[in-house]
Design an enzyme around this catalytic site. Sequence first.
Site, PDB file in Angstrom:
ATOM      1  N   HIS A 145       0.866  -1.183   0.000  1.00  0.00           N
ATOM      2  CA  HIS A 145       0.000   0.000   0.000  1.00  0.00           C
ATOM      3  C   HIS A 145       0.897   1.225   0.000  1.00  0.00           C
ATOM      4  CE1 HIS A 145      -3.784   2.201   0.729  1.00  0.00           C
ATOM      5  NE2 HIS A 145      -2.985   3.058   1.345  1.00  0.00           N
ATOM      6  N   CYS A 146       0.790   2.018  -1.044  1.00  0.00           N
ATOM      7  CA  CYS A 146       1.676   3.168  -1.216  1.00  0.00           C
ATOM      8  C   CYS A 146       0.976   4.441  -0.743  1.00  0.00           C
ATOM      9  CB  CYS A 146       2.083   3.313  -2.688  1.00  0.00           C
ATOM     10  SG  CYS A 146       3.155   4.725  -2.988  1.00  0.00           S
ATOM     11  N   PRO A 147       1.514   5.118   0.278  1.00  0.00           N
ATOM     12  CA  PRO A 147       0.872   6.355   0.739  1.00  0.00           C
ATOM     13  C   PRO A 147       0.984   7.495  -0.264  1.00  0.00           C
ATOM     14  CG  PRO A 147       2.958   6.021   1.871  1.00  0.00           C
ATOM     15  CD  PRO A 147       2.703   4.776   1.066  1.00  0.00           C
TER      16      PRO A 147
END
Length: 430
Positions: A145-147
Amino acid sequence: MHYNGCCMLTEEYCCLQSKTMCSFIRFENLHELKRICHWGPIIALSVITICSSMAIIDSVLWYWPLDSPGGSINFILLINWTVLILYNYFNAMFVGPGYVPIGWKPDNPQDTMYLQDCRICQGYKAPRSHHCRKCNRCVMKMDHHCPWINNCCGNLNHGYFTLFLLLAPLGCIHAAVILIMTMYTQLYNRISFGWSSVKIDMSLPRRDTQYIVPFGIYGFAASLFALGLAIGTTIAVGMLFFIQMKVILRNKTTIEVWIEEKAKDRIQYYQTGEEFIFPYDLGSKWKNFRQVFTWSGLPETDGIFWPVREGSHQYSLTIEQLKQKADKRVRSVQYRVIEDYSGACCPITKGYKAFFCTPYTEEPRMQLRKGELILVTRGLPHWMYGNKNLKTKNAHVGEHERGWFPRRCVEKCLYDTATEKPTEEEKKIL
């Protein structure tokens, strides 16, 4: 008359259905647009805007587009970098990773024994999929999950995300060259050297050319700031690109690299003599590359069924995951809570070491109440990670809460009475 009434009712129903569908689409679009309203996309888009705008302004100072063919080509390249970077960035954000359908089950009911179930999505996790706490869905071929895009990187957007990681450093390198050359050419005639000092007079104009946009102290400060952002982005994002390409050429994800490492550790710990072979590495870097990058931009697979190497099958990886899940339960250690913990990210009342050494992860913190039993699976010097059974009215049977908590809040039990045993499905696998 009855026929006309039916037609009118049918038309009204179709209109109502179409209005409902349009409202749903508008809601989905609004929900997707909210992804931008997050610190990650705001910072990423700000860096892109600052670097590209300053490079374009400085390219005007350095090369006026209509002055020479080289200046025109330079200006067009800058615009192209910006467009390509934003195109892949927004595709990575809005196309999304692809989600396993809610309540998904394999066509063959017997295959469920090889799969993990997801209580939140009310179905089974397809091969290579994992449940994301942030997206609250099971993600196809989840990498992480890439912020920075406020979304998961997975099956559908892996190619767009990796291209963004490639183009951003290339564009920043071009921008850095322009910023450096602009500052050099503008300061060349304004620097005077003394016996023991160097003087820069920003009030002096350039003697050879009169530029439309003046280059003063504010222009110098902005160019220097943009140069720092460009160099930092090149290093940080460039490293991420090489990490991604390393796993893509082996047809893996960062999560699957971790699963493979744990498989080797499990085999070595129990001395089983078995050999774990990653099933999705097709044996050719080009074939693995084509699993992510296609001319259409979308992967060839549907995110459920995957091509596997000879000697493996669809559930080779999921079987290993079930073995690791059972092994984690066996090797987990039971602790008893001796201090309440509110779930704060950086608790002041739990000591300065817990405050300053908090885990730098997006994994949740878990509230603790004195007397609760916790199964700990991993830990740091001042923090531990584990799970506990939920005993609320709305909790499902066997549902767990997982998270980090300060080590000083628990003590190890002298005897272990709550360690969970493997389920019947896991016993069949083992």
